[in-house]
Design a protein around this motif. Structure first.
Motif, mmCIF file in Angstrom:
data_model
loop_
_atom_site.group_PDB
_atom_site.id
_atom_site.type_symbol
_atom_site.label_atom_id
_atom_site.label_comp_id
_atom_site.label_asym_id
_atom_site.label_seq_id
_atom_site.Cartn_x
_atom_site.Cartn_y
_atom_site.Cartn_z
ATOM 1 N N TYR A 182 0.817 -1.214 0.000
ATOM 2 C CA TYR A 182 0.000 0.000 0.000
ATOM 3 C C TYR A 182 0.857 1.274 0.000
ATOM 4 N N ARG A 183 2.087 1.177 -0.515
ATOM 5 C CA ARG A 183 2.984 2.334 -0.472
ATOM 6 C C ARG A 183 2.442 3.503 -1.279
ATOM 7 N N ARG A 184 1.799 3.221 -2.394
ATOM 8 C CA ARG A 184 1.256 4.315 -3.205
ATOM 9 C C ARG A 184 0.114 5.018 -2.482
ATOM 10 N N LEU A 185 -0.755 4.235 -1.851
ATOM 11 C CA LEU A 185 -1.864 4.836 -1.108
ATOM 12 C C LEU A 185 -1.342 5.681 0.043
ATOM 13 N N LEU A 186 -0.322 5.181 0.737
ATOM 14 C CA LEU A 186 0.266 5.947 1.837
ATOM 15 C C LEU A 186 0.887 7.252 1.327
ATOM 16 N N LEU A 187 1.537 7.183 0.194
ATOM 17 C CA LEU A 187 2.148 8.379 -0.384
ATOM 18 C C LEU A 187 1.077 9.400 -0.769
ATOM 19 N N ILE A 188 -0.022 8.916 -1.327
ATOM 20 C CA ILE A 188 -1.113 9.811 -1.739
ATOM 21 C C ILE A 188 -1.727 10.510 -0.523
ATOM 22 N N VAL A 189 -1.854 9.785 0.591
ATOM 23 C CA VAL A 189 -2.483 10.347 1.792
ATOM 24 C C VAL A 189 -1.500 11.220 2.572
ATOM 25 N N LEU A 190 -0.275 10.746 2.750
ATOM 26 C CA LEU A 190 0.678 11.438 3.625
ATOM 27 C C LEU A 190 1.271 12.696 2.994
ATOM 28 N N THR A 191 1.468 12.698 1.677
ATOM 29 C CA THR A 191 2.094 13.866 1.041
ATOM 30 C C THR A 191 1.318 15.159 1.296
ATOM 31 N N PRO A 192 0.007 15.223 1.027
ATOM 32 C CA PRO A 192 -0.718 16.466 1.317
ATOM 33 C C PRO A 192 -0.751 16.799 2.806
ATOM 34 N N LEU A 193 -0.834 15.767 3.678
ATOM 35 C CA LEU A 193 -0.909 16.021 5.119
ATOM 36 C C LEU A 193 0.409 16.576 5.654
ATOM 37 N N LEU A 194 1.519 15.991 5.244
ATOM 38 C CA LEU A 194 2.817 16.437 5.752
ATOM 39 C C LEU A 194 3.177 17.834 5.248
ATOM 40 N N LEU A 195 2.697 18.197 4.070
ATOM 41 C CA LEU A 195 2.984 19.528 3.522
ATOM 42 C C LEU A 195 1.963 20.579 3.950
ATOM 43 N N LEU A 196 0.904 20.159 4.630
ATOM 44 C CA LEU A 196 -0.181 21.074 4.995
ATOM 45 C C LEU A 196 0.260 22.257 5.863
ATOM 46 N N PRO A 197 1.257 22.106 6.761
ATOM 47 C CA PRO A 197 1.683 23.281 7.547
ATOM 48 C C PRO A 197 2.154 24.461 6.695
ATOM 49 N N LEU A 198 2.606 24.210 5.492
ATOM 50 C CA LEU A 198 3.095 25.295 4.638
ATOM 51 C C LEU A 198 2.020 26.363 4.403
#
Length: 603
Positions: free
Chosen positions: A10-26
């Motif tokens: 599920y690495r692709r699904l994790l990347l899709i979910v985590l990328t926007p969340l981790l960058l959200l503080p910007l």
């Protein structure tokens, strides 16, 4: 271990979910339009580089993220997804569809190979030139997929002829002893194996290949302990493997090199042209003719040096035998000539649809070259009031529409003198066009244009330009070299179209910030984006050739590294020499904003 296996699946699904969340503080912490646009840019760029989502789907993210952030309205974003680039692409694909449908590409390729002769080195050059020529007008993937089956047939015939010649030579020297017979049996067994079809990463190109394995497990061991006959047989096997490898690699690389030379040759050139003309509308210096003049010498030099490099790497470069004049052909040359002649005879005389397609192809090329050549008035000057309205896409669409109008069959007369009527069918149909149209690339490029427009509206490009100003203290040639090396490295692991789409909005403000003509940096970066030679997954052409089973990854890495170095060196030579007077690069252009210069070291 079980958790790791789940993460891997599920690495692709994790990347899709985590990328926007981790960058959200910007955007949450830095509450500016620049930060919100940067957030969108980072998310899309990461998805493009990792291909967590299909490229076209990732390209659609700005269409709803920009309106939600209040950067651009939906209507404004939507208008960015369809530009002049798409019209030019449609016209080119109409031509490519007709060429593929009526087998004109095969006739051109075989004819070119017949012209250069069948000596091994010249045969290889003939295939490279024919594949590069096709790639100038068709997609690189299509060119490789079209020529590779011909190369495979010729290579197998060469090996069969070599085996027969070696067997005859051994039987003459050793009496009844013929160590080549075992190899001959392996070749026959290989030729009878079933053809395997593979599809390459969603590209609709079925590649049929015979995967020939001549080496048995019991033949492995210490080469130094092999008896003379066994060692000689292994030497012949290495020679046959070298022929197959060099034939495959020459097609993969020439398909990419040929695409450099025309705007329509590859998507990266089209993306650059549209980006440049949109960002600098007052320039009007990039067109089909000017691009061909600057890039054709680059393509020719890289092609010739690649030919020499591949020859030396796999077969040895023997000038004496290459240029030796001999009327008597070797077994290998006879086999090559026989296969090529047979393939050409199968095509028969040139048909009516082939003739019409060739005429329309020549007409489209002439219209592109003569629209606005620069040194003399072009045909666009016939419309002085709206000369700037006419672009290369205009000529492409005029010819493209004709493919849907001109009938594919003519009236023929029977023995009684009466005309035989056929149902009206145009040269190409809409379904055939749709099957060839790369919609994913069209949407991907639209997403890139939307990102570029968002960067302009949000002032992110100005912010980037201000931060890049200190780079102006470096020599210009070093700035160009660094940008070329970065782009060449990224394009090995990401798609070419995604790479150029990401870097163009960064490099344009960089050129403005250091007060140089943007073409000084954008042209080399665009050309180097196509240098994806190292890996089978670097581009579809490599994948198609690799699927034939004659290459290992290390073969491609070893050969591709040399061609990457050759490519970057030739591009650097070109941008510092003959490209300079074409665009007067040392003069700061009037169509650029007048920013205080920070390039203190000179050019």
């Amino acid at each position: 271990m079980k958790i790791l296996s789940y993460l891997l699946v599920y690495r692709r699904l994790l990347l899709i979910v985590l990328t926007p969340l981790l960058l959200l503080p910007l955007p949450l912490i830095i509450k500016t339009k620049e930060a919100e646009c940067a957030y969108t840019l980072f998310v899309v760029a990461i998805f493009w580089l990792t291909e967590a989502l299909p490229l076209a789907v990732s390209a659609l993210l700005p269409a709803f993220m920009f309106p939600l952030f209040g950067i651009m309205g939906s209507k404004e974003v939507a208008s960015s997804y369809f530009k002049d680039f798409h019209l030019l692409l449609i016209g080119v694909i109409c031509l490519a569809t007709s060429i593929e449908k009526w087998n004109l590409h095969k006739r051109v390729a075989l004819r070119m190979v017949m012209l250069v002769g069948v000596k091994p080195a010249w045969l290889m050059l003939g295939f490279m030139v024919s594949c590069a020529f096709l790639s100038m007008w068709l997609s690189n993937t299509s060119a490789a997929a079209m020529v590779m089956p011909i190369v495979e047939a010729v290579a197998q015939q060469i090996i069969r002829a070599e085996v027969e010649a070696d067997a005859l030579e051994m039987s003459c020297s050793n009496g009844s002893v013929n160590p080549a017979l075992e190899l001959d049996e392996h070749i026959e067994e290989c030729e009878s194996t079933e053809w395997k079809e593979k599809q390459i990463n969603g590209y609709n190109n079925s590649v049929a290949s015979t995967v020939c394995t001549v080496e048995n497990e019991n033949e492995k061991g210490n080469e130094q302990n092999l008896p003379p006959a066994e060692a000689e047989r292994k030497g012949r096997k290495d020679k046959y493997d070298g022929i197959l490898k060099v034939m495959c690699l020459c097609i993969a690389y020439s398909a990419t090199i040929g695409g450099l030379t025309t705007i329509a040759g590859t998507s990266t050139n089209l993306i650059f042209t549209e980006h440049f003309n949109s960002r600098y509308p007052d320039c009007q210096c990039i067109n089909f003719g000017s691009w061909f003049i600057l890039s054709f010498p680059i393509g020719v030099i890289i092609l010739l040096l690649s030919w020499v490099w591949l020859q030396w790497l796999f077969l040895g470069f023997d000038f004496k035998n290459m240029f030796k004049c001999s009327k008597k052909k070797t077994a290998r040359e006879e086999a090559s000539s026989r296969v090529i002649q047979e393939e050409y005879k199968k095509l028969g005389p040139m048909s009516y649809p082939e003739t019409v397609t060739l005429v329309l192809f020549i007409l489209m090329t002439i219209l592109w070259f003569t629209r606005d050549p620069g040194f003399i008035p072009g045909w666009s000057s016939l419309f002085p009031e709206y000369k700037s309205y006419i672009m290369d896409s205009t000529a492409a669409l005029v010819i493209g529409v004709l493919f849907f109008i001109i009938p594919a069959k003519t009236l023929s007369k029977t023995s009684n003198g009466e005309n035989t009527l056929f149902g009206y069918t145009p040269l190409i149909t809409w379904k055939e066009f749709q099957s060839c149209m790369p919609w994913e690339i069209a949407i991907l490029v639209g997403g890139g244009f939307a990102l570029a427009d968002g960067c302009e509206v949000s002032k992110l490009s100005e912010w980037v330009a201000s931060k890049l100003t200190p780079i102006g203290s470096l020599p210009l040639w070093l700035v160009i070299l660094i940008s070329c090396l970065i782009v060449t490295s990224v394009t090995e692991v990401a798609s070419n179209a995604a790479t150029i789409t990401i870097f163009l909005p960064i490099l344009s403000p960089l050129a403005e910030a250091i007060h140089v003509n943007p073409l000084f940096i954008l042209i080399p970066a665009t050309l180097c984006t196509s240098f994806a030679f190292l890996l089978p997954v670097s581009n579809p052409s490599n994948a198609i050739v690799f699927s034939y089973g004659h290459l290992t990854v290390m073969d491609m890495v070893k050969a591709g590294l040399g061609i990457n170095i050759i490519g970057v060196a030739v591009v650097m030579l070109a941008i510092m020499t003959w490209i300079v007077p074409i665009f007067d690069l040392y003069t700061y252009p009037s169509w650029l904003p007048n920013i205080p210069s920070t390039n203190d070291t000179g050019l």
